[in-house]
Design a protein around this motif. Sequence first.
Motif, PDB file in Angstrom:
ATOM      1  N   ARG A 287       0.830  -1.214   0.000  1.00 18.12           N
ATOM      2  CA  ARG A 287       0.000   0.000   0.000  1.00 18.12           C
ATOM      3  C   ARG A 287       0.858   1.254   0.000  1.00 18.12           C
ATOM      4  NH1 ARG A 287      -3.554  -3.176   3.223  1.00 18.12           N
ATOM      5  NH2 ARG A 287      -2.436  -2.608   5.133  1.00 18.12           N
ATOM      6  N   GLN A 288       2.039   1.163   0.633  1.00 16.00           N
ATOM      7  CA  GLN A 288       2.933   2.325   0.682  1.00 16.00           C
ATOM      8  C   GLN A 288       3.797   2.464  -0.567  1.00 16.00           C
ATOM      9  OE1 GLN A 288       5.245   1.960   4.265  1.00 16.00           O
ATOM     10  NE2 GLN A 288       3.435   2.004   5.616  1.00 16.00           N
ATOM     11  N   GLY A 289       3.677   1.515  -1.480  1.00 14.90           N
ATOM     12  CA  GLY A 289       4.464   1.569  -2.706  1.00 14.90           C
ATOM     13  C   GLY A 289       5.892   1.085  -2.549  1.00 14.90           C
ATOM     14  N   LYS A 290       6.197   0.397  -1.448  1.00 14.01           N
ATOM     15  CA  LYS A 290       7.536  -0.143  -1.218  1.00 14.01           C
ATOM     16  C   LYS A 290       7.562  -1.589  -1.719  1.00 14.01           C
ATOM     17  CE  LYS A 290       8.214   2.863   2.792  1.00 14.01           C
ATOM     18  NZ  LYS A 290       8.482   2.941   4.251  1.00 14.01           N
TER      19      LYS A 290
ATOM     20  N   GLU B 263      10.388  -9.031  -0.948  1.00 17.25           N
ATOM     21  CA  GLU B 263      11.329  -9.810  -0.130  1.00 17.25           C
ATOM     22  C   GLU B 263      10.578 -10.606   0.941  1.00 17.25           C
ATOM     23  OE1 GLU B 263      14.146  -7.112   1.437  1.00 17.25           O
ATOM     24  OE2 GLU B 263      15.088  -6.640  -0.508  1.00 17.25           O
ATOM     25  N   ILE B 264       9.569  -9.984   1.553  1.00 16.17           N
ATOM     26  CA  ILE B 264       8.789 -10.680   2.582  1.00 16.17           C
ATOM     27  C   ILE B 264       7.979 -11.812   1.965  1.00 16.17           C
ATOM     28  CG2 ILE B 264       6.857 -10.412   4.184  1.00 16.17           C
ATOM     29  CD1 ILE B 264       7.882  -7.620   4.819  1.00 16.17           C
ATOM     30  N   PHE B 265       7.274 -11.506   0.853  1.00 17.44           N
ATOM     31  CA  PHE B 265       6.405 -12.525   0.259  1.00 17.44           C
ATOM     32  C   PHE B 265       7.221 -13.654  -0.380  1.00 17.44           C
ATOM     33  CE2 PHE B 265       3.304  -8.875   0.013  1.00 17.44           C
ATOM     34  CZ  PHE B 265       2.478  -9.374   1.013  1.00 17.44           C
ATOM     35  N   GLU B 266       8.396 -13.347  -0.906  1.00 17.44           N
ATOM     36  CA  GLU B 266       9.233 -14.396  -1.485  1.00 17.44           C
ATOM     37  C   GLU B 266       9.643 -15.393  -0.398  1.00 17.44           C
ATOM     38  OE1 GLU B 266      13.279 -14.733  -4.219  1.00 17.44           O
ATOM     39  OE2 GLU B 266      13.152 -13.262  -2.588  1.00 17.44           O
ATOM     40  N   ARG B 267      10.049 -14.888   0.781  1.00 20.33           N
ATOM     41  CA  ARG B 267      10.417 -15.779   1.880  1.00 20.33           C
ATOM     42  C   ARG B 267       9.220 -16.601   2.329  1.00 20.33           C
ATOM     43  NH1 ARG B 267       9.579 -14.626   6.884  1.00 20.33           N
ATOM     44  NH2 ARG B 267       9.606 -12.358   6.558  1.00 20.33           N
TER      45      ARG B 267
END
Length: 664
Positions: free
Chosen positions: A42-45, A51-55
């Motif tokens: 949501r923040q566009g980062k 990186e979080i979802f890949e892990r």
Amino acid sequence: MQHVRSFFVFLMLTIALVILPGPGLQAQTGAGDFSLGNELLRQGKFEEAYEIFERMLRENPRSYAVYDRAATALVQLKRYDDAIQITKERLDRVGDDSNTRIKLGEIYDISGRRDDAMETWNHVLRQNTENAQVYRRVAETMNQRRLFREAIRVYETARELVGDANLFAFEIANNYLAIADFESAISEYLDIIGRDNRRMSLIQRQLLNYDERRLYDTAILLTEERLGQLSPGSEADLGYRDFLVWLTMERGLYRRALAAARTLERHSNNERHAMFRMGRDLRSRGQFELSEQAFRYYLELDAHPLQARSHEELSRTYQEWAGYLTDRNLDFDGAADSLYRKAFDAVDQLSGRFPRYDRMMQTLAIQSELALDHLKEPEKAAVYHQKMERIARNDSEMALVHYVEGRLLLFDGNFSMARVSFTRSNRIADGGEIADKSRYYLGLGDFYNGDFTYARMQLRSLERQNYSWYANNALQLRFIIQEGHEEGGENSELHRIARARYLYDTGHYAEAADLLAPVLEEPAANPLHGESMLLLTQTLRRIHPEIAFRVVDRHTRRPSVRQAAGERLLWERARLAEVVYIMQQRDAENNRSAEGVVPAGLLAYPFSAEERFYGRDENPGPILLGADGVTGYYEELLLHYPEGYYSDIARNRIRDLERQAREL
């Protein structure tokens, strides 16, 4: 000993549960990462989110939710090949999952590979020919990609496979609207209404999103064609006629809408109440003449359940019509007074024809207010008050009785007894419109009587009622009192304006003008000079608009007044100039004459040296105003108050006058 041993076992189990992380705690940790990743999206980062979802995807490769967020992050990063790669890897893991393959088609389309996208979506459809929900998801994804025509074909194919004509009907129609194929869209909507006219409101809400004249013209034409194929009075016929009434109203074809409503009412044996709804709708749109015709439809029938209520609504139409004319400077030849008389007659007929009307107390209260506020005939209001006393049955109705009693006493100048009646009404009503009215007139009565301290107390309590229409009136009146207060007491001018206001409100216009006339010679710096001039102007307008214009125009040309003149006074002068101009255009030579009712010296105050310097004629002849002259008054208002309260209205009036001048 056994109790000790049991307690020891329980204690060790409790410690183990606290120390050892279980599946629930791991799930909470995963949920926290998932929420954090969503927040980063949501923040566009997108890089941090990926990186979080890949892990998480490595830890739980079968989770569609985690895969979807990871793919979304990659698409936002324009890493389309990577997004396609993790999608294909998921398909290899879980098999031919329809949701994942639909997502693959979406990624293909975003990356510019539309042919691959269409082939992927078609593959999904071929594998799920009996699953309407898959067809829906494919079509919705196409809509998100603005592939509206392709989505229509998907919806239509699903409808044919299932054999249900209602399936996806709204979706197909809405997509036709999106590509501006109005004829196809309206045809779909009409099919829906023909099958179930209770869904008409959904269609109306959708059409209201489109301010497109051609859409409504197409809808009217196709609806009339359908009506030509149906027998009058059938359920489908009535549904289409109801839709036609709404369409013509939204299109602004008000006379045509009224005719359509009349036909609908006739074909439904007067059970649809279309003309009643039409009357209210037309009134809200300022179409008062047509609103009158709509309500009169029921009055001309031998009998109908809405006859009594139509009398009341007709009275309301006349009242709003009169207010409309007054607000827009269109009150010529006593038109507003005539309408108020009609409003009074409408409720008078109601109380005579329907003595058991369930809103009789409200009707009698309306009659009383009309008699006092506009007809200035307190004897009529007294008769209605007596009727109200006889039929009052509960506290709310008794509050109305005391309110009208207070109004009568106030009109007669019995301020102390009026205060008693209003206090009773306010106490019994305990909130609501009647309580607000009673508090306002309590303050107004104290103002009339010169009890300005008590008046301020009453008005201040009402001002806090932000939802009340009377709060604005209370604020204006308290402002006058505040302006008139001096350190040693009240300004003598405050007593004069209070008395003049009472005379004005009770219809004694000549006396009010006589009382206020000295303001024309007084210094413009007096605190209440502007309010006194406004009241004098309003009073003279009731006598004759041309006299009012002469007085205010001459007065505002005094150098001292010109510098101190407020926006409202300049606005009233411009309005009066326009009234005089329009009266002349309409050859309104039968308007009331001021002879014999205007104070003899009102127009004879001597001109000052400054006024002579500005070229004023001490014996002016008849006023002849043109459109340019009226425009000049509005322009002077804008010159002094370019961003004032009336600035937008003044600019609109200038444009209208210029347009009218060009058309002459």
